[in-house]
Structures are given as C-alpha cells and as structure tokens.
Design a protein around this motif. Structure first.
Motif, short mmCIF file in Angstrom:
data_model
loop_
_atom_site.label_atom_id
_atom_site.label_comp_id
_atom_site.label_asym_id
_atom_site.label_seq_id
_atom_site.Cartn_x
_atom_site.Cartn_y
_atom_site.Cartn_z
N VAL A 224 -9.22 1.19 25.71
CA VAL A 224 -8.65 2.36 26.39
C VAL A 224 -8.18 3.40 25.40
CG1 VAL A 224 -6.85 3.14 27.97
CG2 VAL A 224 -8.00 0.96 28.38
N VAL A 225 -7.58 2.96 24.30
CA VAL A 225 -7.04 3.90 23.33
C VAL A 225 -7.83 3.93 22.02
CG1 VAL A 225 -4.68 3.91 24.21
CG2 VAL A 225 -5.39 2.10 22.65
N GLY A 226 -8.86 3.08 21.90
CA GLY A 226 -9.68 3.08 20.69
C GLY A 226 -8.98 2.52 19.48
N HIS A 227 -8.16 1.47 19.68
CA HIS A 227 -7.42 0.87 18.58
C HIS A 227 -7.86 -0.58 18.35
CE1 HIS A 227 -3.80 3.75 19.45
NE2 HIS A 227 -4.85 4.37 18.98
N ILE A 228 -7.72 -1.02 17.11
CA ILE A 228 -7.95 -2.42 16.73
C ILE A 228 -6.69 -2.92 16.03
CG2 ILE A 228 -9.42 -4.03 15.46
CD1 ILE A 228 -11.55 -1.82 15.38
N THR A 229 -6.23 -4.10 16.39
CA THR A 229 -5.11 -4.70 15.68
C THR A 229 -5.50 -6.10 15.25
OG1 THR A 229 -4.10 -5.66 17.68
CG2 THR A 229 -3.47 -3.41 17.09
N PHE A 230 -4.95 -6.55 14.13
CA PHE A 230 -5.19 -7.92 13.70
C PHE A 230 -4.08 -8.37 12.76
CE2 PHE A 230 -7.58 -5.34 10.60
CZ PHE A 230 -7.14 -5.85 9.39
N ARG A 231 -4.03 -9.66 12.52
CA ARG A 231 -3.07 -10.26 11.59
C ARG A 231 -3.83 -10.91 10.45
NH1 ARG A 231 1.92 -10.86 14.19
NH2 ARG A 231 1.84 -10.54 16.45
N SER A 232 -3.11 -11.23 9.40
CA SER A 232 -3.71 -11.93 8.27
C SER A 232 -2.64 -12.72 7.53
CB SER A 232 -4.39 -10.95 7.31
OG SER A 232 -4.87 -11.64 6.17
N ASP A 233 -3.04 -13.84 6.97
CA ASP A 233 -2.13 -14.62 6.14
C ASP A 233 -2.12 -14.12 4.70
OD1 ASP A 233 -1.46 -16.28 8.28
OD2 ASP A 233 -3.17 -17.60 7.91
N GLU A 234 -3.01 -13.17 4.40
CA GLU A 234 -3.07 -12.60 3.05
C GLU A 234 -2.04 -11.48 2.90
OE1 GLU A 234 -4.96 -13.71 0.64
OE2 GLU A 234 -6.04 -15.19 1.84
N SER A 235 -1.82 -11.05 1.67
CA SER A 235 -0.86 -9.99 1.39
C SER A 235 -1.42 -8.63 1.81
CB SER A 235 -0.54 -9.95 -0.11
OG SER A 235 -1.69 -9.59 -0.86
N VAL A 236 -0.53 -7.64 1.88
CA VAL A 236 -0.95 -6.27 2.23
C VAL A 236 -2.00 -5.76 1.25
CG1 VAL A 236 -0.18 -3.86 2.33
CG2 VAL A 236 1.20 -5.65 3.39
N SER A 237 -1.73 -5.91 -0.04
CA SER A 237 -2.67 -5.38 -1.04
C SER A 237 -4.02 -6.09 -0.99
CB SER A 237 -2.06 -5.50 -2.44
OG SER A 237 -1.75 -6.85 -2.75
N ALA A 238 -4.01 -7.40 -0.73
CA ALA A 238 -5.27 -8.14 -0.67
C ALA A 238 -6.12 -7.69 0.52
CB ALA A 238 -5.00 -9.64 -0.59
N VAL A 239 -5.48 -7.53 1.68
CA VAL A 239 -6.20 -7.09 2.88
C VAL A 239 -6.69 -5.65 2.71
CG1 VAL A 239 -5.95 -6.56 5.33
CG2 VAL A 239 -5.01 -8.68 4.41
N ALA A 240 -5.83 -4.79 2.16
CA ALA A 240 -6.21 -3.39 1.96
C ALA A 240 -7.39 -3.26 1.00
CB ALA A 240 -5.01 -2.60 1.44
N THR A 241 -7.36 -4.05 -0.06
CA THR A 241 -8.45 -4.00 -1.05
C THR A 241 -9.77 -4.49 -0.45
OG1 THR A 241 -6.89 -4.36 -2.87
CG2 THR A 241 -9.21 -4.84 -3.29
N ASP A 242 -9.72 -5.60 0.29
CA ASP A 242 -10.92 -6.14 0.92
C ASP A 242 -11.47 -5.18 1.97
OD1 ASP A 242 -12.96 -7.86 1.61
OD2 ASP A 242 -11.72 -9.05 2.97
N PHE A 243 -10.57 -4.64 2.80
CA PHE A 243 -10.97 -3.70 3.85
C PHE A 243 -11.62 -2.46 3.22
CE2 PHE A 243 -9.32 -2.58 8.38
CZ PHE A 243 -10.62 -2.34 8.78
N SER A 244 -10.98 -1.91 2.20
CA SER A 244 -11.51 -0.71 1.54
C SER A 244 -12.88 -0.96 0.94
CB SER A 244 -10.54 -0.24 0.45
OG SER A 244 -9.29 0.11 0.99
N LYS A 245 -13.06 -2.14 0.33
CA LYS A 245 -14.34 -2.47 -0.29
C LYS A 245 -15.46 -2.54 0.75
CE LYS A 245 -16.55 -6.07 -3.11
NZ LYS A 245 -16.35 -7.37 -3.81
N LYS A 246 -15.18 -3.17 1.89
CA LYS A 246 -16.21 -3.30 2.92
C LYS A 246 -16.54 -1.95 3.56
CE LYS A 246 -15.56 -8.15 4.05
NZ LYS A 246 -15.33 -9.16 5.10
N LEU A 247 -15.52 -1.12 3.74
CA LEU A 247 -15.78 0.21 4.30
C LEU A 247 -16.61 1.06 3.34
CD1 LEU A 247 -12.28 1.01 5.87
CD2 LEU A 247 -14.39 0.48 7.10
N LYS A 248 -16.32 0.95 2.06
CA LYS A 248 -17.09 1.69 1.06
C LYS A 248 -18.54 1.26 1.06
CE LYS A 248 -17.15 2.90 -3.86
NZ LYS A 248 -16.47 2.72 -5.18
#
Length: 342
Positions: A224-248
């Motif tokens: 309805v609002v075009g949002h995605i949410t999720f959790r992770s047991d990894e740290s903020v920096s680890a998730v951000a780095t992995d996410f950024s790499k895959k998007l790139k």
C-alpha cells in the motif's frame, strides 16, 4: 594669468573613496557563519543558530557545497551532516547547492516532527545567493508553509559564511587523446553494452528483483505504501555495506544524503527513475531496516517472511478501508525513523 589645475588630485580622491568603500564592505563579511530567521515545524521554531559549510564532490558535473544548519553547536561533531540527520544536533536543515544557487538536496530534520528526517527537493528555494572567493550568502525560503505527510514546515533563513578551502571545486578532467575511427567504434560498442534502459522507455523494476542483504530476516513487503522492512542479527555497518554492494552490482547509483556509520545509516540510491531511501538503526544485538521506494513495480510483491505479513492487519484491529490501512502501515514504517536520537 590663469592657474592650471591638475586632474590628478580629483582622481586620487575618487580612488581613495573607492578603496575605502571596498574596505568597509570587506569588513562586513563575517569571519564566522551568521544565521537569522525561522525554521518552523508544525508551528514550532527550530531555533537554527549554527551553520557548517562543507566541501563536497560535484553533482551533475557542477561544483557544489553542503550547508548544514543546526539548532545545537556542531563544533564537537566530526560529521555534522551525519549527526544532523539523526537529530543529534536538534532541528536541522542539510542543503546541497550548486554555485548558481540551484538546490539539489534538502534533508528536513525538525524535533517537532515524528516523521523525520525527510527529503524535499523543489519545495525550498535559494534567493539572492552570492558567492565570492571567500564567502557565500543568501536566503533559504519555502515561500510559505509546506506539508509532508500531514507535517507542516516553513523556512525563511538568511545566512552568510566563510567558504572552506576547496569549496566549489570543479572536477578536473584528464586530457583525452584524439579519437580515431577504430577507437570511436570500440567506445560506442562498450557504451552500448553498459547502457541501462531509460525509465521512460523501459518497464519499472519489479520489487521482487530488489536485492536484499543476505542477513535480512522477518522481511515485510508493504504494498500500500511501497515500503520494505526487515531485521538482521548483523550490525548496522555490516548490513549497510552488504546492501550497498548488492545495489551497486544491480546498477543503483549513490545519491546526495547517503550517510553510513557504525551505529546508524541512511542509504539513498537511484536507478532509471526509481528511488530508494534506506534507514538502518541498531536494535538489540542486531538492527532493523526500512526501505522507502519510489518508481518500482509493486504489482506482484514477494510474500512477507515475518510472523505477521504486512498485507494482513494485526489481530484484533479493524481496518475500515484502504486509506485507513495505508495510514496504519505508514505509521508503522515511520515511527522508528531516527526521531528519538537527540
């Protein structure tokens, strides 16, 4: 006998007057940033008192700077733009502007807003922007009250500040060898292989094809609002780095306002007319993430993997219509956006 008068005294007087006027004008330029005016959030003044002028890379091949207006003193902050985005410096405005006064980045952070920070390009304008070799000055204005998700904001700030070394630095291009027919053909072939379809000529990217971090769990797709949410047991920096790499790897390009740190991260990406704003915050031993999308195809989103799918209302609640459900989902997605980080 007539006495001849030399014109030089008159010229000398005019020259002295001009130099004196220039000296007075130079004295009026502040050696520290000066800010005055109002930054209203739902009628409450954000009391902006400080300004940090930062150098930044050119955008769209045009020199640019970043203006960080804050309520609290940013002198002890190593990254004022990052801390401002997470309300660590009180109410704040983070503005990216070209040398001609064109604004291409605007992050609105007000302590009176529960849904902030948010980006708003086009609602705010730069007036009377002047740039010298040493200073920049102007007035930021929304031209009246604006709204974002039922939140009101209004800006009228006048400023003058010294420019840091390297401000408005242009991109230095290396000299290119003269093109030959063979090299031109090869270059055209390479560009053809790397070219991405334009948004106006190709279909929207299905949300199911958006790559998520490997450690993502409890994923919810809120159509309805075009949002995605999720959790992770990894740290903020680890998730951000992995996410950024895959998007790139998928071709997403970095956008102004991306701030990745050890404890908080904002990731902004763009691809063929689609936009992503990703907020990652610590929670327990891991983190939570919210992905705000624009321009993706949400006709067939994947099934949510959390215990309570986003498409179903929470047990015991009643959703009267689609509008009520949209508001509920929007509040769920935005209530933990860094509003409590002060």
């Amino acid at each position: 006998m007539k006495t001849l008068r030399s014109p030089f005294p008159r010229l000398a007087t005019a020259l002295v007057s001009t130099l004196f006027a220039c000296a007075l004008q130079a004295q009026t330029l502040p050696d520290k940033p000066v800010v005055s005016g109002t930054f209203l959030g739902d009628g409450k003044d954000g009391k902006i008192q400080y300004l940090v002028v930062q150098t930044r890379e050119p955008f769209s091949d045009q020199p640019a700077i970043r203006l960080v207006f804050t309520e609290k003193d940013p002198s002890s902050s190593k990254k004022p733009d990052f801390d401002a985005a997470f309300k660590k410096l009180g109410s704040a405005l983070v503005i990216s502007v070209h040398k001609d006064g064109g604004i291409f980045g605007c992050d609105v952070v007000h302590t009176a807003h529960s849904k902030s920070p948010f980006s708003s390009i086009g609602k705010i304008k730069m007036k009377e922007f002047k740039v010298t070799e040493t200073h920049a000055s102007g007035t930021l204005s929304t031209g009246g009250t604006q709204e974002f998700f039922d939140q009101k904001w209004d800006v009228e700030l006048t400023f003058s500040a010294p420019l840091p070394k390297g401000a408005f630095a242009a991109t230095e291009e290396e000299p290119k060898p003269a093109a030959t027919p063979a090299s031109s053909s090869k270059k055209m072939a390479q560009e053809g292989d790397n070219e991405k379809p334009a948004a106006s000529t190709g279909p929207q990217l299905p949300v199911a094809q958006l790559p998520l971090p490997a450690a993502a769990r409890d994923v919810e797709y809120k159509k309805v609002v075009g949002h995605i949410t999720f959790r992770s047991d990894e740290s903020v920096s680890a998730v951000a780095t992995d996410f950024s790499k895959k998007l790139k790897q998928q071709g997403w390009k970095d956008q102004p306002g991306s701030l990745i740190g050890k404890t908080n991260a904002i990731i902004k990406r763009k691809l063929n007319g689609a936009d992503l704003t990703i907020m990652i915050q610590p929670e327990g031993k891991g983190c939570t993430a919210k992905v705000f999308t624009q321009g993706l195809d949400w006709s067939s989103p994947p099934s949510s993997t959390s215990g309570t799918p986003a498409s179903q209302p929470t047990k015991g609640s009643e959703v009267k219509d689609v509008e009520d459900e949209a508001n509920k989902l929007l509040n769920d997605a935005l209530k933990k956006i860094p509003g409590g980080l002060k």
